[in-house]
Structures are given as C-alpha cells and as structure tokens.
Design a protein around this motif. Structure first.
Motif, PDB file in Angstrom:
ATOM      1  N   THR A 243      -8.240  -3.912  21.179  1.00 57.65           N
ATOM      2  CA  THR A 243      -8.368  -3.866  19.723  1.00 57.65           C
ATOM      3  C   THR A 243      -9.133  -2.595  19.352  1.00 57.65           C
ATOM      4  N   GLN A 244      -9.159  -2.286  18.057  1.00 58.85           N
ATOM      5  CA  GLN A 244      -9.720  -0.994  17.666  1.00 58.85           C
ATOM      6  C   GLN A 244     -10.994  -1.062  16.816  1.00 58.85           C
ATOM      7  N   ALA A 245     -11.186  -2.126  16.056  1.00 56.76           N
ATOM      8  CA  ALA A 245     -12.378  -2.155  15.200  1.00 56.76           C
ATOM      9  C   ALA A 245     -12.630  -3.549  14.656  1.00 56.76           C
ATOM     10  N   THR A 246     -13.882  -3.777  14.271  1.00 59.98           N
ATOM     11  CA  THR A 246     -14.278  -4.991  13.560  1.00 59.98           C
ATOM     12  C   THR A 246     -15.421  -4.654  12.620  1.00 59.98           C
ATOM     13  N   GLU A 247     -15.567  -5.460  11.590  1.00 57.05           N
ATOM     14  CA  GLU A 247     -16.752  -5.395  10.737  1.00 57.05           C
ATOM     15  C   GLU A 247     -17.647  -6.548  11.162  1.00 57.05           C
ATOM     16  N   ALA A 248     -18.811  -6.237  11.735  1.00 57.61           N
ATOM     17  CA  ALA A 248     -19.676  -7.257  12.323  1.00 57.61           C
ATOM     18  C   ALA A 248     -20.554  -7.916  11.276  1.00 57.61           C
ATOM     19  N   GLN A 249     -20.526  -9.249  11.245  1.00 53.60           N
ATOM     20  CA  GLN A 249     -21.413 -10.040  10.407  1.00 53.60           C
ATOM     21  C   GLN A 249     -22.728 -10.306  11.151  1.00 53.60           C
ATOM     22  N   ILE A 250     -23.673 -10.941  10.436  1.00 53.37           N
ATOM     23  CA  ILE A 250     -24.980 -11.222  11.048  1.00 53.37           C
ATOM     24  C   ILE A 250     -25.335 -12.701  10.898  1.00 53.37           C
TER      25      ILE A 250
ATOM     26  N   ALA B  24      -3.279 -10.778  17.248  1.00 54.20           N
ATOM     27  CA  ALA B  24      -2.306  -9.730  16.935  1.00 54.20           C
ATOM     28  C   ALA B  24      -2.229  -8.696  18.045  1.00 54.20           C
ATOM     29  N   ALA B  25      -3.383  -8.290  18.543  1.00 52.86           N
ATOM     30  CA  ALA B  25      -3.416  -7.279  19.602  1.00 52.86           C
ATOM     31  C   ALA B  25      -2.731  -7.771  20.872  1.00 52.86           C
ATOM     32  N   LYS B  26      -2.969  -9.035  21.221  1.00 56.88           N
ATOM     33  CA  LYS B  26      -2.357  -9.591  22.435  1.00 56.88           C
ATOM     34  C   LYS B  26      -0.840  -9.733  22.286  1.00 56.88           C
ATOM     35  N   ALA B  27      -0.408 -10.110  21.085  1.00 55.39           N
ATOM     36  CA  ALA B  27       1.031 -10.230  20.848  1.00 55.39           C
ATOM     37  C   ALA B  27       1.712  -8.876  20.939  1.00 55.39           C
ATOM     38  N   ALA B  28       1.073  -7.853  20.383  1.00 54.16           N
ATOM     39  CA  ALA B  28       1.643  -6.508  20.438  1.00 54.16           C
ATOM     40  C   ALA B  28       1.698  -6.001  21.883  1.00 54.16           C
ATOM     41  N   LYS B  29       0.649  -6.266  22.626  1.00 52.65           N
ATOM     42  CA  LYS B  29       0.620  -5.836  24.027  1.00 52.65           C
ATOM     43  C   LYS B  29       1.731  -6.502  24.822  1.00 52.65           C
ATOM     44  N   ASP B  30       1.901  -7.794  24.636  1.00 54.95           N
ATOM     45  CA  ASP B  30       2.935  -8.523  25.367  1.00 54.95           C
ATOM     46  C   ASP B  30       4.338  -8.094  24.957  1.00 54.95           C
ATOM     47  N   ALA B  31       4.464  -7.588  23.723  1.00 57.42           N
ATOM     48  CA  ALA B  31       5.758  -7.112  23.251  1.00 57.42           C
ATOM     49  C   ALA B  31       5.998  -5.650  23.586  1.00 57.42           C
ATOM     50  N   GLY B  32       5.020  -5.023  24.239  1.00 54.78           N
ATOM     51  CA  GLY B  32       5.153  -3.611  24.586  1.00 54.78           C
ATOM     52  C   GLY B  32       5.050  -2.693  23.394  1.00 54.78           C
TER      53      GLY B  32
ATOM     54  N   LYS C  68       2.653  -0.604  20.604  1.00 53.94           N
ATOM     55  CA  LYS C  68       1.333   0.007  20.415  1.00 53.94           C
ATOM     56  C   LYS C  68       1.024   0.015  18.925  1.00 53.94           C
ATOM     57  N   ILE C  69       0.026  -0.779  18.523  1.00 55.04           N
ATOM     58  CA  ILE C  69      -0.385  -0.834  17.123  1.00 55.04           C
ATOM     59  C   ILE C  69      -1.906  -0.735  17.057  1.00 55.04           C
ATOM     60  N   VAL C  70      -2.407  -0.529  15.847  1.00 56.21           N
ATOM     61  CA  VAL C  70      -3.842  -0.585  15.608  1.00 56.21           C
ATOM     62  C   VAL C  70      -4.144  -1.985  15.069  1.00 56.21           C
ATOM     63  N   SER C  71      -5.063  -2.686  15.728  1.00 58.29           N
ATOM     64  CA  SER C  71      -5.389  -4.054  15.340  1.00 58.29           C
ATOM     65  C   SER C  71      -6.886  -4.173  15.068  1.00 58.29           C
ATOM     66  N   VAL C  72      -7.237  -4.757  13.920  1.00 53.53           N
ATOM     67  CA  VAL C  72      -8.644  -4.880  13.532  1.00 53.53           C
ATOM     68  C   VAL C  72      -8.928  -6.280  13.010  1.00 53.53           C
TER      69      VAL C  72
ATOM     70  N   ALA D 252      10.600  -8.701  13.204  1.00 50.14           N
ATOM     71  CA  ALA D 252      11.290  -8.478  11.929  1.00 50.14           C
ATOM     72  C   ALA D 252      11.029  -7.094  11.347  1.00 50.14           C
ATOM     73  N   ASN D 253       9.945  -6.453  11.789  1.00 50.37           N
ATOM     74  CA  ASN D 253       9.548  -5.153  11.222  1.00 50.37           C
ATOM     75  C   ASN D 253       9.180  -4.184  12.339  1.00 50.37           C
ATOM     76  N   PRO D 254      10.155  -3.568  12.945  1.00 49.73           N
ATOM     77  CA  PRO D 254       9.884  -2.668  14.079  1.00 49.73           C
ATOM     78  C   PRO D 254       9.061  -1.437  13.726  1.00 49.73           C
ATOM     79  N   GLY D 255       8.881  -1.184  12.412  1.00 47.62           N
ATOM     80  CA  GLY D 255       8.124  -0.004  12.010  1.00 47.62           C
ATOM     81  C   GLY D 255       6.645  -0.250  11.791  1.00 47.62           C
ATOM     82  N   ILE D 256       6.173  -1.466  12.010  1.00 46.97           N
ATOM     83  CA  ILE D 256       4.756  -1.764  11.779  1.00 46.97           C
ATOM     84  C   ILE D 256       3.867  -0.933  12.699  1.00 46.97           C
ATOM     85  N   LYS D 257       2.884  -0.267  12.095  1.00 48.22           N
ATOM     86  CA  LYS D 257       1.944   0.558  12.852  1.00 48.22           C
ATOM     87  C   LYS D 257       0.590  -0.119  13.070  1.00 48.22           C
ATOM     88  N   ALA D 258       0.259  -1.067  12.208  1.00 43.56           N
ATOM     89  CA  ALA D 258      -1.076  -1.670  12.274  1.00 43.56           C
ATOM     90  C   ALA D 258      -1.055  -3.063  11.668  1.00 43.56           C
ATOM     91  N   ILE D 259      -2.049  -3.865  12.078  1.00 44.38           N
ATOM     92  CA  ILE D 259      -2.212  -5.196  11.512  1.00 44.38           C
ATOM     93  C   ILE D 259      -3.685  -5.416  11.176  1.00 44.38           C
TER      94      ILE D 259
END
Length: 331
Positions: free
Chosen positions: A274-281, A243-251, A253-257, A225-232
């Motif tokens: 994927t590009q980043a996470t905030e790690a809990q402890i 999100a990252a797997k869906a973007a990959k399968d759709a061809g 390239k987005i930033v997914s965190v 629905a939004n071909p201009g999305i750059k990141a999720i």
C-alpha cells in the motif's frame, strides 16, 4: 472505526435499533448532561464505557487509553463491548444507565444506536462523552464529542493520492458503512479534493462496510469492469489493504490508500503493498475521554470543549518509521 474495520451495519440491525429507540422515552430539550456536569461529585466515580467492539485495532487502542488514564484519575471503568451489534449496544447502554454510572463514554456502532443510547443517558441525567461516532439527528445533548477530523483527513489523503497519478486518470472509491459519521465525513473530504482536481474521474464507487474481505471482492469487480483504474481510495485502512491485495492478485499496479494508521497498514506501506494512510490517535482519544469525564464529574465541565476534532498524520514510505498512534498494547 482491527483488520476488520469498525461500524458494520445492516438494514435489519438498524431496524432493530429503531425499535429499541422508540421504546426509550425522549429527553427534554434542556437535556440531562449539562445539569449533571455542573455538579461536583467527590469520591470514587464510575464511568460506563460502551464500545462497538474489542476486535478492531481502533477500539482496542481507545479502551487501552481509557484504562491507562483511569488508573491515574482513580475512576472505575465498566467497559462493555457490543460485538458489532447495534441493538445489543443500545441494551448495554440501558444497563449502564440502570446501574447509575456517573458518566458514559460512548463509542457507538452507528449513528442510530448513538441516538438511542445518548437519549437514554440524557433522560437519566448522565453526562455523555462521545468518541468517534455521534447521533446525526435527534434532540439529544453531548457533554463533548471527540473525533478524528475525517473531512480534513480525507481531503488531505485524496489530494496526495491524486498527485501520485499526475492529477489525471480513473479511480475507484471504497466507502464505509453508509450513513456512519466517518463515512459521511470522509466522502465529503474526498469530494472537496475532487472538486479541485478536474482531471480525476471516479469510475467506480462501492460500500465495503469498513471490511477488508468485502473490499477485496469489491476491488476485484472494479478492476475487471474498469481496466483503466489507476488508484483506489479506501475510506479505512482495512479497505485500502483489501484493495491492494486484490490488485496484486490480479497483476494490476495501482496506488492504494486508507485512513486509520493501523500497524497492519503501516507494515503494508513498508512492504510497498500500500502507499499511504492518514493515522488517527485513538489511544490518546481514549485518554482524553476519561480526562474529560473526570473533569465534568469534578465540576469543571465548563473547561471541556463541546467539539474536539483531532488531526491525523499522513504516513507514506518516507514517513513510516515514527508512527505509533495506537498505544503500547496494539501490534
């Protein structure tokens, strides 16, 4: 709250919990936790642990930390998993109360079950150490609340995410279980970052209930629905991975965190999926919960802070190697 994130909820389950909650007599305004925490109990102590599930990596690591610390303090743990069923969790807490455990460590399925469970423990004079989730309303008392500072984590992560796309462009947001403590706080944190970055436009928002499969399907719809999305921004690692797997399968390239620091997410960062996470402890949070319960039962409750927010660590491809926040048993 492993690859299928914690705290799933439905309106039907919430209604069932409310029905159970109504059946539980309310506690007095003074609560029972404080009175119990001022008494010193010597000899073997029994700590009841009610946890939302033992499938999510967060919960597994937290319980591992509890068992490790209990082996040092000499406390006996009774660990009950609700298998992501909020009504079942309320019943389990009532059973622990009936067994007269000396303290309760409560990792609730959601805010509704948290309210009913804490109320039952308060009425019985059992101090409650809440971890990760807490009642969002109601006249109940906690001995302490140990949680990730999710507002700060989401603010930091979204700020980093926006920079990766030049602080401009369209993004999508995948939210957790609506109304859950972490969902509310993580949404608030990202909104703070959005308020400072007017070039970012949120074009799609959907709840995926902390779940990777739901996130995958939601992201498919978002991208179509939004071909201009750059990141999720996924409010959990499971949703960030979906999100990252869906973007990959759709061809696409987005930033997914995401937020969690799951080993699976760290592996995804290493692979460039994927590009980043905030790690809990969670392992250390579990250890702290037992330490605090032991202090309270030893008459040292005044030394335990009422609120204990734990910072997260930003993990990217540049900082991925040293991450080990989930204890020795989680792979």
């Amino acid at each position: 709250m492993g690859e299928i994130m914690r705290r799933r909820g439905t309106a039907r389950v919430a209604a069932g919990v409310l029905a159970v909650a109504v059946a539980i007599a309310g506690c007095s305004k003074t609560g029972g936790a404080t009175a119990t925490s001022e008494k010193s109990k010597s000899g073997p102590r029994t700590i009841g642990v009610s946890v939302a599930d033992q499938k999510s990596l967060f919960y597994i690591a937290a319980v591992d930390g509890m068992r490790k610390m209990a082996a040092q303090t000499g406390d006996k743990l009774i660990v009950l998993s609700a298998d992501n069923n909020a009504t079942q969790q309320v019943n389990q807490v009532n059973n622990l109360v009936t067994q007269r455990v000396d303290a309760l460590i409560f990792i609730a399925q959601d805010a509704t079950s948290a309210l009913a469970g804490v109320r039952a423990a308060n009425k019985a004079g059992i101090p409650v150490v809440a971890v990760d989730e807490k009642p969002e309303s109601g006249d109940v008392k906690l001995a302490t609340y140990i949680a990730t500072d999710s507002v700060k984590a989401a603010d930091n992560l979204c700020t980093w995410l926006f920079k990766q796309i030049g602080n401009s462009g369209e993004i999508g947001i995948l939210r957790g279980v609506l109304g859950a403590t972490a969902e509310v706080q993580r949404s608030k944190g990202c909104k703070q970052a959005l308020a400072r970055t007017p070039g970012i436009k949120v074009v799609a928002t959907q709840s995926a209930n902390w779940d990777e499969t739901q996130a995958y399907k939601a992201t498919q719809n978002m991208l179509q629905a939004n071909p201009g999305i750059k990141a999720i921004f996924g409010e959990s690692d499971a949703m960030g991975l979906g999100a990252a797997k869906a973007a990959k399968d759709a061809g696409r390239k987005i930033v997914s965190v995401g937020i969690d620091g799951f080993p699976t997410m760290v592996a995804g960062i290493k692979q460039g999926l994927t590009q980043a996470t905030e790690a809990q402890i969670p392992y250390k949070m579990g250890q702290r919960a037992v330490t605090n319960a032991d202090q309270i039962l030893s008459g040292q409750g005044s030394q335990v802070p009422a609120l204990q927010y734990q910072d997260t660590t930003l993990v990217t491809s540049a900082t991925v190697n040293p991450v080990d926040f989930y204890g020795p048993n989680v792979k």
